[in-house]
Design an enzyme around this catalytic site. Structure first.
Site, PDB file in Angstrom:
ATOM      1  N   ASP A 130     -17.401   6.704  -1.950  1.00 50.14           N
ATOM      2  CA  ASP A 130     -16.161   6.609  -1.171  1.00 50.14           C
ATOM      3  C   ASP A 130     -15.926   7.990  -0.562  1.00 50.14           C
ATOM      4  OD1 ASP A 130     -13.656   5.880  -0.163  1.00 50.14           O
ATOM      5  OD2 ASP A 130     -12.630   5.945  -2.104  1.00 50.14           O
ATOM      6  N   ARG A 138     -13.514  -8.999   1.043  1.00 50.92           N
ATOM      7  CA  ARG A 138     -12.087  -8.720   0.864  1.00 50.92           C
ATOM      8  C   ARG A 138     -11.276  -9.981   1.174  1.00 50.92           C
ATOM      9  NH1 ARG A 138     -10.017  -3.583   0.944  1.00 50.92           N
ATOM     10  NH2 ARG A 138      -8.157  -4.689   0.240  1.00 50.92           N
ATOM     11  N   CYS A 165     -16.481   1.164   0.049  1.00 47.87           N
ATOM     12  CA  CYS A 165     -15.299   0.348   0.356  1.00 47.87           C
ATOM     13  C   CYS A 165     -14.925   0.414   1.834  1.00 47.87           C
ATOM     14  CB  CYS A 165     -14.120   0.800  -0.487  1.00 47.87           C
ATOM     15  SG  CYS A 165     -13.749   2.564  -0.317  1.00 47.87           S
ATOM     16  N   GLN A 171      -9.801  -4.259  -3.858  1.00 46.26           N
ATOM     17  CA  GLN A 171     -11.141  -3.838  -3.446  1.00 46.26           C
ATOM     18  C   GLN A 171     -12.157  -4.154  -4.549  1.00 46.26           C
ATOM     19  OE1 GLN A 171     -12.143  -2.153  -0.449  1.00 46.26           O
ATOM     20  NE2 GLN A 171     -14.136  -2.670  -1.254  1.00 46.26           N
ATOM     21  N   ARG A 173       0.886  -1.167   0.000  1.00 48.53           N
ATOM     22  CA  ARG A 173       0.000   0.000   0.000  1.00 48.53           C
ATOM     23  C   ARG A 173       0.921   1.214   0.000  1.00 48.53           C
ATOM     24  NH1 ARG A 173      -5.481   1.195   3.241  1.00 48.53           N
ATOM     25  NH2 ARG A 173      -6.104  -0.216   1.579  1.00 48.53           N
ATOM     26  N   HIS A 202      -7.089   0.648  -6.735  1.00 51.05           N
ATOM     27  CA  HIS A 202      -7.301  -0.250  -5.589  1.00 51.05           C
ATOM     28  C   HIS A 202      -7.921  -1.551  -6.124  1.00 51.05           C
ATOM     29  CE1 HIS A 202      -7.634  -1.576  -1.611  1.00 51.05           C
ATOM     30  NE2 HIS A 202      -8.538  -0.763  -1.109  1.00 51.05           N
TER      31      HIS A 202
HETATM   32  N1  NVA Z   1     -10.100   6.440  -1.570  1.00 47.88           N
HETATM   33  C1  NVA Z   1      -9.765   6.020  -0.226  1.00 47.88           C
HETATM   34  C2  NVA Z   1      -9.947   4.546  -0.116  1.00 47.88           C
HETATM   35  C3  NVA Z   1      -9.612   3.955   1.234  1.00 47.88           C
HETATM   36  C4  NVA Z   1      -9.776   2.466   1.252  1.00 47.88           C
HETATM   37  C5  NVA Z   1      -8.344   6.434   0.099  1.00 47.88           C
HETATM   38  O1  NVA Z   1      -7.473   6.312  -0.791  1.00 47.88           O
HETATM   39  O2  NVA Z   1      -8.098   6.905   1.192  1.00 47.88           O
HETATM   40  N1   CP Z   2     -11.298  -0.603   1.890  1.00 48.62           N
HETATM   41  C1   CP Z   2     -10.043  -0.642   2.372  1.00 48.62           C
HETATM   42  O1   CP Z   2      -9.064  -0.801   1.658  1.00 48.62           O
HETATM   43  O2   CP Z   2      -9.965  -0.504   3.718  1.00 48.62           O
HETATM   44  P1   CP Z   2      -8.639  -0.314   4.571  1.00 48.62           P
HETATM   45  O3   CP Z   2      -8.093   1.077   4.256  1.00 48.62           O
HETATM   46  O4   CP Z   2      -9.086  -0.425   5.985  1.00 48.62           O
HETATM   47  O5   CP Z   2      -7.638  -1.353   4.186  1.00 48.62           O
END
Ligand code: NVA
Ligand code: CP
Length: 301
Positions: free
Chosen positions: A219, A287, A259, A128, A98, A125
């Site tokens: 989101d 997930r 998500c 997801q 990540r 992502h």
């Molecule tokens: N769009 C959000 C998704 C988190 C799972 C982010 O990047 O923070």
């Molecule tokens: N949806 C998702 O990726 O959640 P987290 O940020 O908790 O991993």
């Protein structure tokens, strides 16, 4: 080495991976298929679902996972991506990352001798998106559907656009002007859609986007890394809050998806996210099954 940086990397196998995830969920795959394999998980950003689903998933597959926050490993002190990728390749069987910048994950994949899985970047992502499609399949029974995303053209909506295109599902996004998905993603999605027959709509008009929608997805307005723009974003997205009036523009039996994490009162109201149409906890559970399918796809010898 094969890696999952974008949904496009597995575009011809999307349906197979979803079927595999469904088989994992229904206990149809042999026990511990990845016995003794190891996954390194590098996190530059916070996570609940991605971390836990990969860690538990790897355990259930018979392997093990190592949580490596960049505060704790030398990468966070400036050790080059190349050296980190080469060294981890000598210890483990796959790397999940990540990262703040998508290009760093691309570099990781170039340097690693093992598969690299994108656990969220600023651009995509993909993990997801697989869980989301399993959720739609469970609730709707097929992919001859329309998914409408309300809000930011961000990492989550980019991967949804691409996976819908791969499955021949219609995809619409309604967003304020200036927050559309990246041109490159739209171009790739439309190229795939030409072959699969899905329709891709990018609009600022909520009614157009939500017409005949089977799933309404949103989101956060302020993603991780966008915090400096929080005030502007919270103003720009106000009309795009998913509330009960907005849900009425979709099909009566449309499901609501997110998500997570979500901010009740911002991108979605409590009555919608906690209401009867919401499938958010199925999505979160999926997930786990999707991650197992992805790990199996890349690591099963
Ligand atoms: N769009 C959000 C998704 C988190 C799972 C982010 O990047 O923070
Ligand atoms: N949806 C998702 O990726 O959640 P987290 O940020 O908790 O991993």
């Amino acid at each position: 080495m094969n890696s999952l940086l974008s949904v496009c990397d597995v575009k011809d196998d999307v349906l197979d991976i979803i079927k595999l995830a469904n088989d994992f969920k229904n206990g149809k795959i042999e026990k511990e298929p990845l016995k003794d394999q190891k996954l390194a998980m590098i996190f530059q950003k916070s996570s609940t679902r991605t971390r836990v689903s990969f860690e538990v998933g790897m355990y259930e597959l018979g392997g093990t996972a190592l949580f490596l926050s960049t505060n704790d490993i030398q990468l966070g002190r400036g050790e080059p991506i190349k050296d980190t990728a080469k060294v981890l390749s000598r210890f483990v069987d796959a790397i999940m990352i990540r990262a703040n910048k998508h290009e760093d994950v691309v570099e990781f994949a170039k340097e690693a001798d093992i598969p690299v899985i994108n656990g969220l970047t600023d651009i995509e992502h993909p993990c997801q998106a697989f869980a989301d499609m399993l959720t739609i399949y469970e609730h709707k029974g097929d992919f001859n559907r329309k998914l409408t995303f309300i809000g930011d053209g961000n990492n989550v909506s980019n991967s949804l656009l691409l996976i819908c295109a791969c499955l021949g599902m219609d995809f619409a996004i309604a967003c304020p002007k200036g927050y559309e998905p990246k041109e490159d993603i739209v171009r790739k999605g439309k190229e795939i859609a030409k072959k699969t027959g899905s329709e891709i709509i990018i609009t600022s008009d909520l009614k157009i986007a939500l017409k005949d929608a089977d799933a309404v997805y949103t989101d956060v307005w302020v993603s991780m890394g966008d915090e400096k723009e929080a005030e502007k974003r919270n103003n720009d997205f106000i009309k795009y809050q998913v509330n009960s009036n907005l849900m009425k523009l979709a099909k009566d039996d449309a499901i609501f998806m997110h998500c997570l994490p979500a901010i009740r009162g911002k991108e979605v109201t409590s009555d919608v996210i906690d209401g009867e149409q919401s499938v958010i906890y199925d999505e979160a559970e999926n997930r786990l099954h999707a991650q197992k399918a992805i790990l199996y796809y890349y690591l099963k010898k």
